[in-house]
Design a protein around this motif. Structure first.
Motif, PDB file in Angstrom:
ATOM      1  N   UNK A 153      -4.116   7.239   0.355  1.00  0.00           N
ATOM      2  CA  UNK A 153      -3.495   5.972   0.705  1.00  0.00           C
ATOM      3  C   UNK A 153      -4.425   5.092   1.510  1.00  0.00           C
ATOM      4  N   UNK A 154      -5.151   5.694   2.457  1.00  0.00           N
ATOM      5  CA  UNK A 154      -6.106   4.934   3.265  1.00  0.00           C
ATOM      6  C   UNK A 154      -7.250   4.409   2.404  1.00  0.00           C
ATOM      7  N   UNK A 155      -7.717   5.216   1.460  1.00  0.00           N
ATOM      8  CA  UNK A 155      -8.805   4.775   0.578  1.00  0.00           C
ATOM      9  C   UNK A 155      -8.365   3.613  -0.300  1.00  0.00           C
ATOM     10  N   UNK A 156      -7.113   3.658  -0.773  1.00  0.00           N
ATOM     11  CA  UNK A 156      -6.609   2.592  -1.633  1.00  0.00           C
ATOM     12  C   UNK A 156      -6.529   1.271  -0.869  1.00  0.00           C
ATOM     13  N   UNK A 157      -6.132   1.327   0.381  1.00  0.00           N
ATOM     14  CA  UNK A 157      -6.052   0.116   1.202  1.00  0.00           C
ATOM     15  C   UNK A 157      -7.433  -0.476   1.432  1.00  0.00           C
ATOM     16  N   UNK A 158      -8.426   0.389   1.672  1.00  0.00           N
ATOM     17  CA  UNK A 158      -9.787  -0.086   1.916  1.00  0.00           C
ATOM     18  C   UNK A 158     -10.398  -0.721   0.683  1.00  0.00           C
ATOM     19  N   UNK A 159      -9.969  -0.311  -0.516  1.00  0.00           N
ATOM     20  CA  UNK A 159     -10.550  -0.854  -1.744  1.00  0.00           C
ATOM     21  C   UNK A 159      -9.955  -2.203  -2.128  1.00  0.00           C
ATOM     22  N   UNK A 160      -8.825  -2.584  -1.545  1.00  0.00           N
ATOM     23  CA  UNK A 160      -8.211  -3.855  -1.903  1.00  0.00           C
ATOM     24  C   UNK A 160      -9.059  -5.014  -1.397  1.00  0.00           C
TER      25      UNK A 160
END
Length: 209
Positions: A153-160
């Motif tokens: 979830x944290x990685x997905x937020x950083x990729x936005x």
């Protein structure tokens, strides 16, 4: 046991050569053995009871998790005395709030803090000295899956992209539809228009009277 199925470079001889001295494993919850292997993974209860249980596997797996997190061996005689045993050193750092300092530098900046907290709590539960205080392997698996979900979830937020996040915020925070009140200048202009209109009406009435 689960431990015997784990392929890990430091677990090769953990169980070692065991001389079974009690009933068959299928009918007993533990087995009395003479263990020859790496003591960095060995359940502390074994030294008192000479018995390996399912919770012994949980302890050993906790050491493996700590190895993965810190990228070092369970036993390192080249380190200072209080750091030789990774399990003891890791728990000490966890209790002091300094676990972040012994994490593998190559992954330290990539770990989400919530995921790290869950991962370290799982390790701490596995390494409890009393076997009855340790979770089952099923509980450990659930906790690890949860830690993975937090990291993803944290990685997905950083990729936005930043633009997408800003636009989504502006879309979600819509201002209410407020009617704009007329300004003083607008009111004065309206009054002048009304006065001029009244004067023109009076002039027309006078001409045609």
């Amino acid at each position: 046991m689960v431990l015997s199925k784990i392929r890990h470079r430091h677990l090769v001889s953990l169980i070692g050569y065991c001389d079974e001295k009690s009933g068959p494993l299928g009918t007993e919850s533990y087995v009395t053995t003479g263990v020859k292997g790496t003591f960095g993974y060995l359940d502390p209860e074994y030294f008192r009871s000479q018995q390996l249980t399912e919770k012994s596997d949980v302890y050993s797996f906790g050491v493996v998790l700590l190895e993965v997190l810190c990228a070092r061996a369970a036993i390192d005689p080249s380190l200072p005395r209080d750091q030789i045993n990774l399990a003891e050193w890791g728990l000490l750092c966890k209790n002091k709030g300094t676990l972040q300092e012994i994490i593998d530098p190559s992954i330290k900046d990539q770990i989400d803090q919530n995921s790290l907290r869950k991962f370290s709590e799982t390790i701490e539960k596995c390494l409890q000295e009393d076997g009855s205080d340790r979770p089952t392997m099923g509980d450990v698996l659930w906790d690890l899956e949860y830690a993975v979900q937090l990291q993803r979830g944290a990685n997905a937020i950083q990729r936005e992209p930043y633009e997408d996040s800003s636009s989504s915020v502006s879309t979600s925070l819509q201002l209410p539809n407020v009617r704009r009140l007329p300004s003083l200048s607008t009111l004065s202009e309206a009054d002048d228009t009304i006065v001029r209109h009244d004067e023109s009406d009076s002039a027309v009435d006078y001409v045609f009277s």
